[in-house]
Write a protein that holds these residues in place. Structure first.
Motif, PDB file in Angstrom:
ATOM      1  N   UNK A  74       0.837  -1.213   0.000  1.00  0.00           N
ATOM      2  CA  UNK A  74       0.000   0.000   0.000  1.00  0.00           C
ATOM      3  C   UNK A  74       0.862   1.250   0.000  1.00  0.00           C
ATOM      4  N   UNK A  75       1.894   1.265   0.814  1.00  0.00           N
ATOM      5  CA  UNK A  75       2.783   2.427   0.867  1.00  0.00           C
ATOM      6  C   UNK A  75       3.474   2.636  -0.478  1.00  0.00           C
ATOM      7  N   UNK A  76       3.925   1.545  -1.080  1.00  0.00           N
ATOM      8  CA  UNK A  76       4.588   1.623  -2.386  1.00  0.00           C
ATOM      9  C   UNK A  76       3.620   2.135  -3.447  1.00  0.00           C
ATOM     10  N   UNK A  77       2.383   1.647  -3.415  1.00  0.00           N
ATOM     11  CA  UNK A  77       1.376   2.088  -4.390  1.00  0.00           C
ATOM     12  C   UNK A  77       1.046   3.563  -4.197  1.00  0.00           C
ATOM     13  N   UNK A  78       0.943   4.010  -2.958  1.00  0.00           N
ATOM     14  CA  UNK A  78       0.665   5.430  -2.692  1.00  0.00           C
ATOM     15  C   UNK A  78       1.807   6.305  -3.206  1.00  0.00           C
ATOM     16  N   UNK A  79       3.040   5.891  -2.971  1.00  0.00           N
ATOM     17  CA  UNK A  79       4.187   6.645  -3.491  1.00  0.00           C
ATOM     18  C   UNK A  79       4.160   6.679  -5.012  1.00  0.00           C
ATOM     19  N   UNK A  80       3.804   5.554  -5.611  1.00  0.00           N
ATOM     20  CA  UNK A  80       3.739   5.486  -7.067  1.00  0.00           C
ATOM     21  C   UNK A  80       2.643   6.398  -7.599  1.00  0.00           C
ATOM     22  N   UNK A  81       1.535   6.516  -6.863  1.00  0.00           N
ATOM     23  CA  UNK A  81       0.454   7.427  -7.279  1.00  0.00           C
ATOM     24  C   UNK A  81       0.960   8.856  -7.366  1.00  0.00           C
ATOM     25  N   UNK A  82       1.721   9.259  -6.377  1.00  0.00           N
ATOM     26  CA  UNK A  82       2.233  10.631  -6.368  1.00  0.00           C
ATOM     27  C   UNK A  82       3.219  10.847  -7.513  1.00  0.00           C
ATOM     28  N   UNK A  83       4.043   9.840  -7.800  1.00  0.00           N
ATOM     29  CA  UNK A  83       5.043   9.970  -8.856  1.00  0.00           C
ATOM     30  C   UNK A  83       4.425   9.933 -10.254  1.00  0.00           C
ATOM     31  N   UNK A  84       3.407   9.101 -10.438  1.00  0.00           N
ATOM     32  CA  UNK A  84       2.856   8.888 -11.769  1.00  0.00           C
ATOM     33  C   UNK A  84       1.577   9.670 -12.038  1.00  0.00           C
ATOM     34  N   UNK A  85       1.233  10.606 -11.173  1.00  0.00           N
ATOM     35  CA  UNK A  85       0.000  11.376 -11.349  1.00  0.00           C
ATOM     36  C   UNK A  85      -0.010  12.138 -12.671  1.00  0.00           C
ATOM     37  N   UNK A  86       1.129  12.623 -13.103  1.00  0.00           N
ATOM     38  CA  UNK A  86       1.204  13.401 -14.350  1.00  0.00           C
ATOM     39  C   UNK A  86       1.002  12.532 -15.594  1.00  0.00           C
ATOM     40  N   UNK A  87       1.222  11.227 -15.469  1.00  0.00           N
ATOM     41  CA  UNK A  87       1.102  10.318 -16.606  1.00  0.00           C
ATOM     42  C   UNK A  87      -0.224   9.550 -16.621  1.00  0.00           C
ATOM     43  N   UNK A  88      -1.044   9.749 -15.593  1.00  0.00           N
ATOM     44  CA  UNK A  88      -2.288   8.995 -15.464  1.00  0.00           C
ATOM     45  C   UNK A  88      -3.330   9.465 -16.469  1.00  0.00           C
ATOM     46  N   UNK A 100      -8.614   4.519 -14.326  1.00  0.00           N
ATOM     47  CA  UNK A 100      -7.449   5.395 -14.451  1.00  0.00           C
ATOM     48  C   UNK A 100      -6.240   4.493 -14.629  1.00  0.00           C
ATOM     49  N   UNK A 101      -5.489   4.767 -15.670  1.00  0.00           N
ATOM     50  CA  UNK A 101      -4.306   3.951 -15.937  1.00  0.00           C
ATOM     51  C   UNK A 101      -3.065   4.824 -15.914  1.00  0.00           C
ATOM     52  N   UNK A 102      -2.070   4.334 -15.220  1.00  0.00           N
ATOM     53  CA  UNK A 102      -0.735   4.924 -15.174  1.00  0.00           C
ATOM     54  C   UNK A 102       0.223   3.773 -15.487  1.00  0.00           C
ATOM     55  N   UNK A 103       1.501   4.051 -15.700  1.00  0.00           N
ATOM     56  CA  UNK A 103       2.422   2.966 -16.057  1.00  0.00           C
ATOM     57  C   UNK A 103       2.423   1.777 -15.086  1.00  0.00           C
ATOM     58  N   UNK A 104       2.319   2.021 -13.797  1.00  0.00           N
ATOM     59  CA  UNK A 104       2.375   0.931 -12.817  1.00  0.00           C
ATOM     60  C   UNK A 104       1.092   0.737 -12.025  1.00  0.00           C
ATOM     61  N   UNK A 105       0.099   1.587 -12.255  1.00  0.00           N
ATOM     62  CA  UNK A 105      -1.123   1.552 -11.460  1.00  0.00           C
ATOM     63  C   UNK A 105      -2.355   1.552 -12.340  1.00  0.00           C
ATOM     64  N   UNK A 106      -3.410   0.968 -11.809  1.00  0.00           N
ATOM     65  CA  UNK A 106      -4.719   1.073 -12.442  1.00  0.00           C
ATOM     66  C   UNK A 106      -5.754   1.157 -11.333  1.00  0.00           C
ATOM     67  N   UNK A 107      -6.655   2.139 -11.440  1.00  0.00           N
ATOM     68  CA  UNK A 107      -7.743   2.301 -10.486  1.00  0.00           C
ATOM     69  C   UNK A 107      -9.052   2.148 -11.232  1.00  0.00           C
ATOM     70  N   UNK A 108      -9.993   1.453 -10.598  1.00  0.00           N
ATOM     71  CA  UNK A 108     -11.335   1.324 -11.156  1.00  0.00           C
ATOM     72  C   UNK A 108     -12.316   1.662 -10.056  1.00  0.00           C
ATOM     73  N   UNK A 109     -13.277   2.470 -10.404  1.00  0.00           N
ATOM     74  CA  UNK A 109     -14.275   2.858  -9.420  1.00  0.00           C
ATOM     75  C   UNK A 109     -15.545   3.302 -10.089  1.00  0.00           C
ATOM     76  N   UNK A 110     -16.495   3.735  -9.284  1.00  0.00           N
ATOM     77  CA  UNK A 110     -17.740   4.265  -9.824  1.00  0.00           C
ATOM     78  C   UNK A 110     -17.991   5.622  -9.194  1.00  0.00           C
ATOM     79  N   UNK A 111     -18.653   6.483  -9.961  1.00  0.00           N
ATOM     80  CA  UNK A 111     -18.917   7.840  -9.495  1.00  0.00           C
ATOM     81  C   UNK A 111     -19.754   7.797  -8.216  1.00  0.00           C
ATOM     82  N   UNK A 112     -19.352   8.585  -7.247  1.00  0.00           N
ATOM     83  CA  UNK A 112     -20.071   8.650  -5.979  1.00  0.00           C
ATOM     84  C   UNK A 112     -19.651   7.613  -4.962  1.00  0.00           C
TER      85      UNK A 112
END
Length: 148
Positions: A74-88, A100-112
């Motif tokens: 989780x800590x590694x993923x959070x750090x990666x989120x901050x680093x890869x935010x510009x590429x998401x 949301x796709x970034x080089x090392x991360x993918x988030x899936x969710x629903x509005x609300x």
């Protein structure tokens, strides 16, 4: 686990351990069926029980290692989120869900929703509550997609 405890155990119970190992080798070399593996597991289990290691202790160790691993990921993923935010890149799926796709991360969710499913380096790490870091990552991904 303290190595001194193991050394003391080996000194006190070397004969029992030696007999168990001899029986184990005989079983593994003589028997050629599933029974040999059952007997091998029973012998090893007997040694573990005899040594004072309980299943509760093994369970505690496994739980601790699991929790530490999840926290590290989780800590590694959070750090990666901050680093890869510009590429998401934000993608709205049209049915109220987004990804949301970034080089090392993918988030899936629903509005609300207050939870997102996180995939880190191709491995699902579960559903997380949306916190400030994730919210910022989502907003950055939206702005990246809107400007291009």
């Amino acid at each position: 686990m303290d190595t001194q405890v193991w050394i003391e155990f080996l000194k006190q119970n070397w004969l029992v351990i030696a007999i168990a190992l001899i029986i184990l080798f005989i079983v593994l070399n003589v028997l050629r069926t599933v029974i040999k593996w059952v007997l091998a597991v029973l012998i090893i289990g007997g040694l573990l029980v005899y040594s004072g290691i309980s299943l509760d202790k093994i369970g505690e160790v496994v739980s601790t290692v699991k929790e530490e691993t999840v926290d590290t990921i989780k800590a590694e993923a959070m750090n990666m989120m901050m680093k890869e935010a510009k590429e998401a890149k934000y993608t709205s799926n049209g049915d109220g869900t987004y990804s949301i796709k970034a080089p090392n991360l993918e988030l899936k969710g629903s509005a609300g929703s207050e939870k997102v499913e996180v995939t880190f380096r191709g491995v699902s790490v579960g559903k997380w509550d949306i916190n400030d870091t994730i919210r910022s990552f989502i907003n950055d991904a939206k702005s990246n997609t809107a400007t291009k």
